[in-house]
Design a protein around this motif. Structure first.
Motif, short mmCIF file in Angstrom:
data_model
loop_
_atom_site.label_atom_id
_atom_site.label_comp_id
_atom_site.label_asym_id
_atom_site.label_seq_id
_atom_site.Cartn_x
_atom_site.Cartn_y
_atom_site.Cartn_z
N ILE A 76 -3.77 -3.26 -10.85
CA ILE A 76 -2.97 -2.30 -11.61
C ILE A 76 -1.88 -1.70 -10.72
CG2 ILE A 76 -3.03 -0.04 -12.77
CD1 ILE A 76 -5.83 -0.93 -13.86
N HIS A 77 -2.25 -1.36 -9.49
CA HIS A 77 -1.26 -0.84 -8.53
C HIS A 77 -0.16 -1.87 -8.29
CE1 HIS A 77 0.37 1.18 -5.03
NE2 HIS A 77 0.19 0.07 -4.33
N TRP A 78 -0.55 -3.13 -8.09
CA TRP A 78 0.39 -4.22 -7.87
C TRP A 78 1.32 -4.38 -9.08
CZ3 TRP A 78 -1.68 -9.72 -6.18
CH2 TRP A 78 -0.60 -10.54 -5.82
N LEU A 79 0.75 -4.35 -10.28
CA LEU A 79 1.55 -4.47 -11.50
C LEU A 79 2.60 -3.36 -11.58
CD1 LEU A 79 -1.15 -5.42 -14.15
CD2 LEU A 79 0.94 -6.71 -13.67
N ARG A 80 2.22 -2.16 -11.22
CA ARG A 80 3.14 -1.02 -11.28
C ARG A 80 4.33 -1.20 -10.33
NH1 ARG A 80 0.62 4.13 -9.96
NH2 ARG A 80 2.43 5.03 -10.94
N LYS A 81 4.13 -1.93 -9.25
CA LYS A 81 5.18 -2.10 -8.24
C LYS A 81 6.07 -3.31 -8.48
CE LYS A 81 4.39 -0.84 -4.14
NZ LYS A 81 4.12 -0.31 -2.85
N LEU A 82 5.74 -4.14 -9.45
CA LEU A 82 6.53 -5.33 -9.70
C LEU A 82 7.90 -4.97 -10.28
CD1 LEU A 82 3.97 -7.79 -11.34
CD2 LEU A 82 4.90 -7.90 -9.03
N GLU A 83 8.85 -5.82 -9.96
CA GLU A 83 10.17 -5.69 -10.57
C GLU A 83 10.13 -6.28 -11.97
OE1 GLU A 83 13.09 -7.46 -8.01
OE2 GLU A 83 12.22 -6.53 -6.22
N ARG A 84 11.06 -5.85 -12.80
CA ARG A 84 11.10 -6.31 -14.20
C ARG A 84 11.26 -7.83 -14.30
NH1 ARG A 84 11.36 -2.08 -17.51
NH2 ARG A 84 12.12 -3.15 -19.36
N THR A 85 11.86 -8.44 -13.30
CA THR A 85 12.11 -9.88 -13.35
C THR A 85 10.87 -10.69 -12.99
OG1 THR A 85 12.90 -9.82 -11.06
CG2 THR A 85 14.56 -9.62 -12.81
N GLU A 86 9.83 -10.06 -12.50
CA GLU A 86 8.63 -10.78 -12.06
C GLU A 86 7.61 -10.92 -13.19
OE1 GLU A 86 7.87 -10.02 -7.53
OE2 GLU A 86 8.31 -8.09 -8.49
N LYS A 87 8.06 -11.48 -14.29
CA LYS A 87 7.22 -11.61 -15.47
C LYS A 87 6.06 -12.58 -15.27
CE LYS A 87 10.92 -10.35 -18.57
NZ LYS A 87 12.02 -10.84 -19.36
N GLY A 88 6.32 -13.67 -14.60
CA GLY A 88 5.25 -14.64 -14.34
C GLY A 88 4.13 -14.03 -13.52
N THR A 89 4.50 -13.30 -12.48
CA THR A 89 3.49 -12.64 -11.65
C THR A 89 2.73 -11.60 -12.48
OG1 THR A 89 4.78 -12.99 -9.65
CG2 THR A 89 3.14 -11.24 -9.57
N ALA A 90 3.44 -10.87 -13.32
CA ALA A 90 2.79 -9.85 -14.16
C ALA A 90 1.79 -10.49 -15.11
CB ALA A 90 3.84 -9.06 -14.92
N ILE A 91 2.15 -11.59 -15.73
CA ILE A 91 1.24 -12.28 -16.65
C ILE A 91 0.03 -12.81 -15.89
CG2 ILE A 91 1.02 -14.31 -18.14
CD1 ILE A 91 4.00 -13.78 -18.93
N ALA A 92 0.27 -13.42 -14.74
CA ALA A 92 -0.83 -13.95 -13.93
C ALA A 92 -1.80 -12.83 -13.53
CB ALA A 92 -0.28 -14.66 -12.69
N LEU A 93 -1.25 -11.72 -13.05
CA LEU A 93 -2.08 -10.59 -12.64
C LEU A 93 -2.84 -10.00 -13.83
CD1 LEU A 93 0.27 -8.80 -10.09
CD2 LEU A 93 -1.84 -10.07 -9.59
N ALA A 94 -2.20 -9.95 -14.99
CA ALA A 94 -2.87 -9.42 -16.18
C ALA A 94 -4.05 -10.30 -16.58
CB ALA A 94 -1.87 -9.31 -17.33
N LEU A 95 -3.91 -11.61 -16.42
CA LEU A 95 -5.03 -12.52 -16.70
C LEU A 95 -6.18 -12.30 -15.73
CD1 LEU A 95 -3.06 -15.80 -17.52
CD2 LEU A 95 -4.57 -14.54 -19.09
N VAL A 96 -5.87 -12.20 -14.44
CA VAL A 96 -6.91 -11.96 -13.43
C VAL A 96 -7.58 -10.61 -13.70
CG1 VAL A 96 -7.37 -11.61 -10.98
CG2 VAL A 96 -5.80 -13.43 -11.70
N LEU A 97 -6.78 -9.60 -14.03
CA LEU A 97 -7.32 -8.27 -14.33
C LEU A 97 -8.28 -8.32 -15.52
CD1 LEU A 97 -7.37 -5.18 -13.97
CD2 LEU A 97 -5.30 -5.09 -15.39
N GLY A 98 -7.88 -8.97 -16.59
CA GLY A 98 -8.75 -9.09 -17.76
C GLY A 98 -10.04 -9.81 -17.45
N GLY A 99 -9.96 -10.87 -16.66
CA GLY A 99 -11.16 -11.60 -16.28
C GLY A 99 -12.08 -10.79 -15.39
N ALA A 100 -11.50 -10.10 -14.42
CA ALA A 100 -12.30 -9.26 -13.51
C ALA A 100 -13.00 -8.16 -14.29
CB ALA A 100 -11.41 -8.67 -12.42
N LEU A 101 -12.29 -7.53 -15.22
CA LEU A 101 -12.90 -6.47 -16.02
C LEU A 101 -13.98 -7.02 -16.96
CD1 LEU A 101 -9.79 -4.27 -16.85
CD2 LEU A 101 -11.70 -3.71 -15.32
#
Length: 166
Positions: A76-101
């Motif tokens: 979540i901290h990493w997601l907050r620090k991403l730039e708007r153009t880093e959509k692929g990273t945001a989607i990837a992190l959101a998937l990992v976050l959902g799986g971890a939770l």
């Protein structure tokens, strides 16, 4: 970039719903053929991947619960620090976050992770049990896809940061 957390929420809901359906409809250890190379087989994992530390008497439950929530906080901290153009990273992190939770919730509530997706091939390869790979769940799939996306993006970081004005 927290706008992508909806992917995590959908992942957790799908994961928990499918696990509930598996527990309600499957008998533990009994393979139920879905189609070629796919069974639904209810299994419980008391450890981490491939039952790592699964037979340790219970302390690993709290280690993995803590780890999943610490990692989730970091994501979540990493997601907050991403730039708007880093959509692929945001989607990837959101998937990992959902799986971890999803798996973290299982461990927190019942001390084990519910798995039910059993894929196999008709090869007796040394690391597969009669062609069967580990039994897994939706959370595991989300983590795997997210991790693969992060690796691919790491090879092409400039491509993700390019913006289009179209």
């Amino acid at each position: 970039m927290l706008k992508w957390v909806w992917i995590s929420i959908v992942t957790v809901i799908l994961d928990q719903l499918t696990k509930w359906m598996a527990v309600a409809n499957l008998d533990e250890g009994v393979r139920n053929a879905v189609f070629d190379h796919l069974n639904f087989t209810l299994a419980y994992n008391y450890g981490a991947a491939f039952s790592f530390l699964g037979n340790q008497g219970g302390w690993q439950r709290w280690l993995f619960v803590g780890l999943s929530f610490v990692v989730s906080g970091y994501i979540i901290h990493w997601l907050r620090k991403l730039e708007r153009t880093e959509k692929g990273t945001a989607i990837a992190l959101a998937l990992v976050l959902g799986g971890a939770l999803g798996n973290g919730i299982d461990r927190l509530i019942s001390g084990r992770v519910t798995d039910f997706i059993d894929m196999y091939v008709d090869l007796d390869v040394f690391f597969l049990n009669n062609g069967h790979f580990a039994i897994f769940n939706i959370a595991d799939i989300a983590i795997t896809i997210g991790a693969i996306l992060l690796v691919v993006i790491s090879f092409f970081p400039e491509a993700e940061k390019e913006t289009t004005d179209a």
